[in-house]
Design an enzyme around this catalytic site. Structure first.
Site, short mmCIF file in Angstrom:
data_model
loop_
_atom_site.label_atom_id
_atom_site.label_comp_id
_atom_site.label_asym_id
_atom_site.label_seq_id
_atom_site.Cartn_x
_atom_site.Cartn_y
_atom_site.Cartn_z
N GLY A 13 0.82 -1.21 0.00
CA GLY A 13 0.00 0.00 0.00
C GLY A 13 0.86 1.26 0.00
N LYS A 172 -0.42 -16.22 -11.13
CA LYS A 172 0.24 -15.84 -9.87
C LYS A 172 -0.28 -16.70 -8.72
CE LYS A 172 2.16 -12.08 -7.26
NZ LYS A 172 2.11 -12.59 -5.96
N ASN A 176 1.76 -18.78 -5.70
CA ASN A 176 1.49 -18.48 -4.28
C ASN A 176 0.94 -19.70 -3.55
OD1 ASN A 176 0.68 -15.22 -5.25
ND2 ASN A 176 2.25 -15.67 -3.77
N ASN A 180 3.62 -20.09 -0.60
CA ASN A 180 3.18 -19.45 0.64
C ASN A 180 2.90 -20.45 1.76
OD1 ASN A 180 3.32 -17.37 -1.24
ND2 ASN A 180 1.69 -16.21 -0.29
N SER A 242 4.81 -13.64 2.47
CA SER A 242 3.83 -12.90 3.28
C SER A 242 3.12 -13.84 4.26
CB SER A 242 2.83 -12.18 2.38
OG SER A 242 2.26 -13.08 1.46
N1 LIG Z 1 4.60 -7.42 0.52
C1 LIG Z 1 4.78 -7.74 -0.74
O1 LIG Z 1 5.86 -7.57 -1.23
C2 LIG Z 1 3.65 -8.29 -1.57
C3 LIG Z 1 2.33 -8.35 -1.08
N2 LIG Z 1 1.31 -8.78 -1.89
C4 LIG Z 1 -0.07 -8.80 -1.42
O2 LIG Z 1 -0.46 -7.46 -1.16
C5 LIG Z 1 -1.43 -7.42 -0.11
C6 LIG Z 1 -0.92 -6.55 1.01
O3 LIG Z 1 0.26 -7.16 1.52
P1 LIG Z 1 1.32 -6.37 2.40
O4 LIG Z 1 1.42 -4.98 1.91
O5 LIG Z 1 2.54 -7.19 2.46
O6 LIG Z 1 0.55 -6.40 3.80
P2 LIG Z 1 0.86 -5.58 5.14
O7 LIG Z 1 0.46 -6.45 6.26
O8 LIG Z 1 2.20 -4.99 5.08
O9 LIG Z 1 -0.16 -4.37 5.00
C7 LIG Z 1 -1.53 -4.49 5.23
C8 LIG Z 1 -1.96 -3.21 5.90
O10 LIG Z 1 -3.38 -3.25 6.05
C9 LIG Z 1 -3.67 -2.59 7.26
N3 LIG Z 1 -4.99 -2.93 7.76
C10 LIG Z 1 -5.45 -4.10 8.26
N4 LIG Z 1 -6.72 -3.98 8.66
C11 LIG Z 1 -7.07 -2.69 8.40
C12 LIG Z 1 -8.25 -1.93 8.63
N5 LIG Z 1 -9.34 -2.48 9.19
N6 LIG Z 1 -8.26 -0.63 8.27
C13 LIG Z 1 -7.16 -0.07 7.72
N7 LIG Z 1 -6.01 -0.73 7.49
C14 LIG Z 1 -5.97 -2.02 7.83
C15 LIG Z 1 -2.58 -3.09 8.20
O11 LIG Z 1 -2.49 -2.23 9.30
P3 LIG Z 1 -1.64 -2.63 10.60
O12 LIG Z 1 -0.24 -2.29 10.19
O13 LIG Z 1 -2.20 -1.75 11.64
O14 LIG Z 1 -1.90 -4.09 10.82
C16 LIG Z 1 -1.36 -3.01 7.30
O15 LIG Z 1 -0.75 -1.75 7.35
C17 LIG Z 1 -1.62 -8.88 0.34
O16 LIG Z 1 -2.72 -9.42 -0.34
C18 LIG Z 1 -0.32 -9.54 -0.11
O17 LIG Z 1 -0.47 -10.93 -0.30
C19 LIG Z 1 1.54 -9.11 -3.20
C20 LIG Z 1 2.82 -9.08 -3.71
C21 LIG Z 1 3.96 -8.73 -2.93
C1 LIG Z 2 5.92 -14.67 -4.54
C2 LIG Z 2 5.93 -14.54 -3.01
C3 LIG Z 2 5.94 -15.92 -2.39
C4 LIG Z 2 7.21 -13.81 -2.71
O1 LIG Z 2 7.55 -13.83 -1.37
C5 LIG Z 2 4.72 -13.76 -2.60
O2 LIG Z 2 3.97 -13.28 -3.42
C6 LIG Z 2 4.35 -13.61 -1.18
O3 LIG Z 2 5.23 -13.61 -0.31
O4 LIG Z 2 3.14 -13.48 -0.94
#
Ligand SMILES: NC(=O)C1=CN([C@@H]2O[C@H](COP(=O)(O)OP(=O)(O)OC[C@H]3O[C@@H](n4cnc5c(N)ncnc54)[C@H](OP(=O)(O)O)[C@@H]3O)[C@@H](O)[C@H]2O)C=CC1
Ligand SMILES: CC(C)(CO)C(=O)C(=O)O
Length: 297
Positions: A13, A172, A176, A180, A242
């Site tokens: 985000g 994808k 995963n 995962n 993740s």
């Molecule tokens: N990280 C990566 O590199 C990748 C992630 N993804 C996907 O992207 C998505 C996000 O992952 P990621 O960014 O790692 O997740 P994070 O856990 O880093 O971020 C999720 C955020 O959502 C917030 N949140 C949870 N509940 C609420 C709520 N009720 N209101 C507002 N905010 C809320 C959390 O807040 P708080 O911090 O307070 O818990 C946290 O900041 C997932 O589906 C993941 O699988 C896909 C590819 C790569």
């Molecule tokens: C591809 C992979 C496994 C990279 O860590 C991913 O998308 C995740 O962590 O959710």
């Protein structure tokens, strides 16, 4: 200046918020605890203060929470969304949009192969570390992207509009669904899955079941889930997936929206996926009770 709202100011985000802000959007990034956050790009070492929330109708909402948090996170914002709003779902896994209780709006799916993680410095500023800036695909099945897409594309590296977003999502999802749950159950980094024959066998078992299902769904599925999972495990060897990170932190995981989604699709085709059934069941157990996948694998 166009305004967007990023709900879920976590790893992905904040990365998205950064790109939108670069592209000239007035961007609100809302986490669970705080409505707006200051971002500091971990590489460039500059800081940015994001816009404050004004309670106005939301034109573009980027949903970047973990999937299981979506409905709760969206609930307070529902009244600010209408048929002119666009929802951009930047999440792994599959989610039935009708479960979100939103008014009719344009729903765009986003799939990112980028990686990011963030930490908060002693100054309280969130630092976003870009691990990899890989392809990100947006689409909703239509040929034409929204009018703002071309401008955003200039600032979001490797952003593409795809008419085959459903196919890309399954490509994808397949990887995963292998990496995962296994990294979470073995409590290891992605690359460590390749280090032991038993783990490789578990990857092969899950991948074969993904391919068996995907062949029912897509005429030309290439049966390459194991090879692609191995490639991604090599390319992201040092990463904590993740799901592994969530499990270590004692948070709910996305298992129901990744492997659980596969099981629901398989049931519709009267197909059983015993290894996916087993990992879904095992991930309900607490970390301390992990007995890494003996027996059926
Ligand atoms: N990280 C990566 O590199 C990748 C992630 N993804 C996907 O992207 C998505 C996000 O992952 P990621 O960014 O790692 O997740 P994070 O856990 O880093 O971020 C999720 C955020 O959502 C917030 N949140 C949870 N509940 C609420 C709520 N009720 N209101 C507002 N905010 C809320 C959390 O807040 P708080 O911090 O307070 O818990 C946290 O900041 C997932 O589906 C993941 O699988 C896909 C590819 C790569
Ligand atoms: C591809 C992979 C496994 C990279 O860590 C991913 O998308 C995740 O962590 O959710």
């Amino acid at each position: 200046m166009p305004r967007c709202y990023v709900l879920g100011a976590g790893n992905l985000g904040t990365l998205a918020a950064d790109y939108f802000a670069d592209a000239g959007w007035d961007c609100i990034a809302a986490g669970r605890a705080a409505l707006t956050r200051r971002l500091s790009n971990g590489v460039m070492q500059w800081q940015r203060t994001l816009a404050a929330d004004d309670g106005a109708p939301i034109q573009l909402l980027v949903l970047a929470t973990k999937v299981q948090d979506s409905a709760a996170a969206l609930a307070p914002l529902r009244a600010r969304l209408d048929h002119d709003s666009v929802l951009l779902r930047l999440q792994n896994g599959l989610l039935d949009p009708t479960t979100l209780g939103l008014p009719p709006l344009r729903h765009i799916e986003a799939i990112s192969f980028s990686g990011a993680w963030r930490d908060t410095g002693a100054d309280g500023v969130m630092h976003v570390h870009r691990v990899a800036e890989n392809d990100t695909y947006l689409g909703d099945g239509s040929a034409l992207p929204p009018p703002w897409f071309a401008g955003l594309q200039q600032f979001w590296p490797k952003l593409q509009w795809r008419t085959d977003i459903h196919w890309q999502q399954w490509r994808k999802l397949a990887v995963n669904a292998v990496l995962n749950p296994l990294t979470a159950l073995y409590d290891c980094r992605n690359g460590e899955l390749l280090a032991e024959p038993g783990r490789r066998a578990a990857m092969a078992a899950l991948a074969a079941e993904v391919d068996a299902l995907a062949r029912r769904l897509f005429e030309h599925w290439p049966n390459d889930t194991l090879a692609r999972s191995e490639q991604v495990a090599v390319a992201t060897a040092g990463n904590l997936s993740s799901m592994c990170a969530d499990r270590r932190a004692g948070r709910a995981t996305e298992i129901d929206f990744i492997n659980g989604a596969l099981l629901r699709a398989a049931a519709q085709h009267h197909l059983s996926l015993p290894h996916h059934t087993e990992v879904v069941a095992r991930l309900q157990w607490p970390l301390a009770s992990v007995d890494p996948l003996p027996g059926t694998f």
